[in-house]
Design a protein around this motif. Structure first.
Motif, PDB file in Angstrom:
ATOM      1  N   ALA A 202       0.828  -1.208   0.000  1.00 22.34           N
ATOM      2  CA  ALA A 202       0.000   0.000   0.000  1.00 22.34           C
ATOM      3  C   ALA A 202       0.862   1.257   0.000  1.00 22.34           C
ATOM      4  O   ALA A 202       0.430   2.310  -0.475  1.00 22.34           O
ATOM      5  N   VAL A 203       2.097   1.156   0.509  1.00 25.91           N
ATOM      6  CA  VAL A 203       3.022   2.283   0.511  1.00 25.91           C
ATOM      7  C   VAL A 203       3.767   2.385  -0.815  1.00 25.91           C
ATOM      8  O   VAL A 203       3.939   3.465  -1.369  1.00 25.91           O
ATOM      9  N   THR A 204       4.204   1.240  -1.336  1.00 29.12           N
ATOM     10  CA  THR A 204       5.080   1.261  -2.512  1.00 29.12           C
ATOM     11  C   THR A 204       4.329   1.349  -3.839  1.00 29.12           C
ATOM     12  O   THR A 204       4.855   1.924  -4.793  1.00 29.12           O
ATOM     13  N   ARG A 205       3.146   0.793  -3.919  1.00 31.60           N
ATOM     14  CA  ARG A 205       2.435   0.747  -5.207  1.00 31.60           C
ATOM     15  C   ARG A 205       2.136   2.121  -5.789  1.00 31.60           C
ATOM     16  O   ARG A 205       2.252   2.319  -7.002  1.00 31.60           O
ATOM     17  N   PRO A 206       1.791   3.130  -4.988  1.00 32.32           N
ATOM     18  CA  PRO A 206       1.515   4.444  -5.591  1.00 32.32           C
ATOM     19  C   PRO A 206       2.776   5.215  -5.978  1.00 32.32           C
ATOM     20  O   PRO A 206       2.666   6.273  -6.608  1.00 32.32           O
ATOM     21  N   ALA A 207       3.959   4.713  -5.630  1.00 28.62           N
ATOM     22  CA  ALA A 207       5.186   5.498  -5.764  1.00 28.62           C
ATOM     23  C   ALA A 207       5.707   5.525  -7.195  1.00 28.62           C
ATOM     24  O   ALA A 207       5.671   4.523  -7.911  1.00 28.62           O
ATOM     25  N   ASP A 208       6.243   6.680  -7.582  1.00 29.95           N
ATOM     26  CA  ASP A 208       6.951   6.809  -8.850  1.00 29.95           C
ATOM     27  C   ASP A 208       8.357   6.231  -8.745  1.00 29.95           C
ATOM     28  O   ASP A 208       8.923   5.759  -9.736  1.00 29.95           O
ATOM     29  N   ILE A 209       8.931   6.299  -7.534  1.00 29.39           N
ATOM     30  CA  ILE A 209      10.286   5.813  -7.264  1.00 29.39           C
ATOM     31  C   ILE A 209      10.236   4.964  -6.006  1.00 29.39           C
ATOM     32  O   ILE A 209       9.684   5.385  -4.985  1.00 29.39           O
ATOM     33  N   VAL A 210      10.807   3.770  -6.080  1.00 31.11           N
ATOM     34  CA  VAL A 210      10.890   2.887  -4.912  1.00 31.11           C
ATOM     35  C   VAL A 210      12.361   2.628  -4.641  1.00 31.11           C
ATOM     36  O   VAL A 210      13.081   2.115  -5.498  1.00 31.11           O
ATOM     37  N   VAL A 211      12.820   3.015  -3.453  1.00 33.27           N
ATOM     38  CA  VAL A 211      14.198   2.761  -3.029  1.00 33.27           C
ATOM     39  C   VAL A 211      14.156   1.759  -1.896  1.00 33.27           C
ATOM     40  O   VAL A 211      13.418   1.945  -0.923  1.00 33.27           O
ATOM     41  N   VAL A 212      14.952   0.691  -2.016  1.00 36.16           N
ATOM     42  CA  VAL A 212      14.872  -0.404  -1.048  1.00 36.16           C
ATOM     43  C   VAL A 212      16.227  -0.603  -0.397  1.00 36.16           C
ATOM     44  O   VAL A 212      17.221  -0.878  -1.073  1.00 36.16           O
ATOM     45  N   ALA A 213      16.259  -0.472   0.932  1.00 37.11           N
ATOM     46  CA  ALA A 213      17.496  -0.642   1.690  1.00 37.11           C
ATOM     47  C   ALA A 213      17.146  -1.265   3.032  1.00 37.11           C
ATOM     48  O   ALA A 213      17.175  -0.611   4.071  1.00 37.11           O
ATOM     49  N   THR A 214      16.796  -2.548   3.006  1.00 29.81           N
ATOM     50  CA  THR A 214      16.308  -3.219   4.220  1.00 29.81           C
ATOM     51  C   THR A 214      17.231  -4.317   4.722  1.00 29.81           C
ATOM     52  O   THR A 214      17.149  -4.705   5.880  1.00 29.81           O
ATOM     53  N   GLY A 215      18.078  -4.864   3.844  1.00 25.53           N
ATOM     54  CA  GLY A 215      18.859  -6.031   4.226  1.00 25.53           C
ATOM     55  C   GLY A 215      18.049  -7.306   4.214  1.00 25.53           C
ATOM     56  O   GLY A 215      18.502  -8.340   4.714  1.00 25.53           O
ATOM     57  N   VAL A 216      16.850  -7.268   3.611  1.00 27.84           N
ATOM     58  CA  VAL A 216      15.995  -8.451   3.501  1.00 27.84           C
ATOM     59  C   VAL A 216      15.986  -8.889   2.041  1.00 27.84           C
ATOM     60  O   VAL A 216      15.428  -8.205   1.177  1.00 27.84           O
ATOM     61  N   ARG A 217      16.603 -10.003   1.766  1.00 29.80           N
ATOM     62  CA  ARG A 217      16.744 -10.464   0.388  1.00 29.80           C
ATOM     63  C   ARG A 217      15.385 -10.728  -0.251  1.00 29.80           C
ATOM     64  O   ARG A 217      14.519 -11.384   0.325  1.00 29.80           O
ATOM     65  N   GLY A 218      15.198 -10.185  -1.467  1.00 30.99           N
ATOM     66  CA  GLY A 218      14.001 -10.456  -2.254  1.00 30.99           C
ATOM     67  C   GLY A 218      12.711  -9.930  -1.669  1.00 30.99           C
ATOM     68  O   GLY A 218      11.632 -10.437  -1.988  1.00 30.99           O
ATOM     69  N   LEU A 219      12.780  -8.895  -0.868  1.00 31.59           N
ATOM     70  CA  LEU A 219      11.579  -8.383  -0.212  1.00 31.59           C
ATOM     71  C   LEU A 219      10.583  -7.806  -1.201  1.00 31.59           C
ATOM     72  O   LEU A 219       9.372  -7.980  -1.063  1.00 31.59           O
ATOM     73  N   ILE A 220      11.082  -7.101  -2.214  1.00 34.78           N
ATOM     74  CA  ILE A 220      10.211  -6.361  -3.129  1.00 34.78           C
ATOM     75  C   ILE A 220      10.046  -7.119  -4.437  1.00 34.78           C
ATOM     76  O   ILE A 220      11.016  -7.537  -5.074  1.00 34.78           O
ATOM     77  N   GLY A 221       8.769  -7.284  -4.846  1.00 37.83           N
ATOM     78  CA  GLY A 221       8.449  -7.986  -6.089  1.00 37.83           C
ATOM     79  C   GLY A 221       7.369  -7.259  -6.861  1.00 37.83           C
ATOM     80  O   GLY A 221       7.047  -6.092  -6.569  1.00 37.83           O
ATOM     81  N   PRO A 222       6.782  -7.920  -7.861  1.00 41.75           N
ATOM     82  CA  PRO A 222       5.791  -7.251  -8.724  1.00 41.75           C
ATOM     83  C   PRO A 222       4.599  -6.689  -7.967  1.00 41.75           C
ATOM     84  O   PRO A 222       4.010  -5.684  -8.395  1.00 41.75           O
ATOM     85  N   GLU A 223       4.242  -7.314  -6.863  1.00 38.14           N
ATOM     86  CA  GLU A 223       3.074  -6.851  -6.108  1.00 38.14           C
ATOM     87  C   GLU A 223       3.308  -5.493  -5.437  1.00 38.14           C
ATOM     88  O   GLU A 223       2.361  -4.852  -4.978  1.00 38.14           O
ATOM     89  N   HIS A 224       4.573  -5.047  -5.412  1.00 35.60           N
ATOM     90  CA  HIS A 224       4.911  -3.805  -4.727  1.00 35.60           C
ATOM     91  C   HIS A 224       5.151  -2.624  -5.673  1.00 35.60           C
ATOM     92  O   HIS A 224       5.333  -1.493  -5.198  1.00 35.60           O
ATOM     93  N   VAL A 225       5.178  -2.852  -6.983  1.00 36.32           N
ATOM     94  CA  VAL A 225       5.659  -1.828  -7.910  1.00 36.32           C
ATOM     95  C   VAL A 225       4.613  -1.539  -8.978  1.00 36.32           C
ATOM     96  O   VAL A 225       4.093  -2.453  -9.627  1.00 36.32           O
ATOM     97  N   THR A 226       4.344  -0.252  -9.186  1.00 36.31           N
ATOM     98  CA  THR A 226       3.427   0.144 -10.250  1.00 36.31           C
ATOM     99  C   THR A 226       4.163   0.148 -11.584  1.00 36.31           C
ATOM    100  O   THR A 226       5.375   0.444 -11.624  1.00 36.31           O
ATOM    101  N   PRO A 227       3.510  -0.191 -12.673  1.00 34.77           N
ATOM    102  CA  PRO A 227       4.188  -0.187 -13.975  1.00 34.77           C
ATOM    103  C   PRO A 227       4.825   1.165 -14.295  1.00 34.77           C
ATOM    104  O   PRO A 227       4.209   2.212 -14.125  1.00 34.77           O
ATOM    105  N   GLY A 228       6.080   1.115 -14.742  1.00 37.84           N
ATOM    106  CA  GLY A 228       6.803   2.311 -15.111  1.00 37.84           C
ATOM    107  C   GLY A 228       7.605   2.949 -13.995  1.00 37.84           C
ATOM    108  O   GLY A 228       8.364   3.897 -14.245  1.00 37.84           O
ATOM    109  N   ALA A 229       7.472   2.464 -12.768  1.00 38.42           N
ATOM    110  CA  ALA A 229       8.185   3.074 -11.648  1.00 38.42           C
ATOM    111  C   ALA A 229       9.687   2.800 -11.740  1.00 38.42           C
ATOM    112  O   ALA A 229      10.134   1.817 -12.335  1.00 38.42           O
TER     113      ALA A 229
END
Length: 293
Positions: A202-229
């Motif tokens: 719900a936080v990442t999907r509306p974003a134009d830019i997603v920056v990920v720095a968690t130390g959790v491998r493979g946390l972010i996938g297609p369900e988190h990203v809007t097309p074109g981001a």
């Protein structure tokens, strides 16, 4: 119904970093003709293999840029007082433009207190309390290398920050918090997510830019990203198949507009910005305005 597939551009951070390093080396060459050559002091405590590799890469970059490579390798059993004395000696050395204390330190040492012994004008990692305060207040100072590198990547890719919606996934003091402040100062609207965020998508999907720095491998996938981001992956993990990030990059092919690979983007940019900070510290220390890199 036909689904439109996005053409995903892989960002070549290595190329961007190479250009910055070339400009730094050229400026160092100019300084060498009429002043003191910048010098970076690296302090390595113990024999952690990963830390040794990172420090070796930084020292090699320093030498390639024509800067002084000043190194102190202290044993794992060193006392806090001995590390403090080494930092104090480097702080007083006019040949040292910047000081980098490689983290993590052995558990018996007080890392925050030792970091704060570095004068802010030589704090090329941008991690001292004074440097963090200058960033928070928008005052002139040395900024953390990885967040600065992420901004340079976005600028090199002509990603508009003013008015952009940014999801900063991770709130660590090395990347997440300083990068959020830098992005805010560039006019972005930043939402910070962390381990207590109930619905990450719900936080990442509306974003134009997603920056990920968690130390959790493979946390972010297609369900988190809007097309074109644009997706910036700061994470790095060693696996049996090689290095991987916090993003499942292969699954975002055809969804993300731009994406940074792991390796080959944020890592090279972090070292490039370390050189920029060392040069900047040297120029400010000599009473000159730093030349944009």
């Amino acid at each position: 119904m036909t689904t439109t597939r996005t053409t995903t551009r892989t960002i070549d951070g290595t190329r961007i970093a190479r250009g910055i390093r070339a400009r730094v080396a050229a400026r160092v060459g100019e300084i060498a003709h009429g002043g003191r050559v910048p010098g970076l002091a690296t302090v390595l405590v113990g024999d952690d293999p990963a830390s040794a590799v990172y420090v070796a890469a930084k020292r090699r970059a320093v030498r390639e840029a024509g800067m002084r490579d000043i190194h102190r390798h202290l044993p794992h059993s060193v006392t806090r007082a001995e590390v403090a004395a080494a930092i104090d000696a480097l702080a007083a050395d006019p040949d040292v433009s910047g000081i980098l204390l490689q983290l993590p330190l052995p558990p018996h040492l007080d890392a925050p207190a030792l970091i704060d012994r570095i004068p802010p004008e030589k704090d090329v990692d941008g991690l001292t309390t004074a440097s963090a305060g200058r960033l928070a207040r928008g005052e002139r100072g040395l900024r953390p290398c990885t967040p600065s590198g992420v901004l340079r990547i976005l600028d090199a890719e002509s990603v508009e920050l003013r008015g952009a919606r940014v999801a900063m996934v991770g709130w660590g003091e090395l990347v997440g918090r300083p990068l959020a402040q830098l992005l805010l100062r560039r006019g972005a609207t930043v939402t910070v997510a962390h381990e207590f965020t109930a619905d990450l998508a719900a936080v990442t999907r509306p974003a134009d830019i997603v920056v990920v720095a968690t130390g959790v491998r493979g946390l972010i996938g297609p369900e988190h990203v809007t097309p074109g981001a644009t997706v910036i992956d700061v994470g790095i993990h060693r696996t049996a198949q090689g290095l991987a990030g916090d993003v499942r990059a292969a699954e975002l092919d055809g969804i993300a507009g731009r994406i940074t690979p792991v390796p080959g983007a944020v890592g090279p940019m972090t070292i490039a910005m370390l050189l920029v900070n060392t040069l900047r510290a040297a120029e400010w220390g000599a009473g000159r305005e730093a030349v944009p890199m």
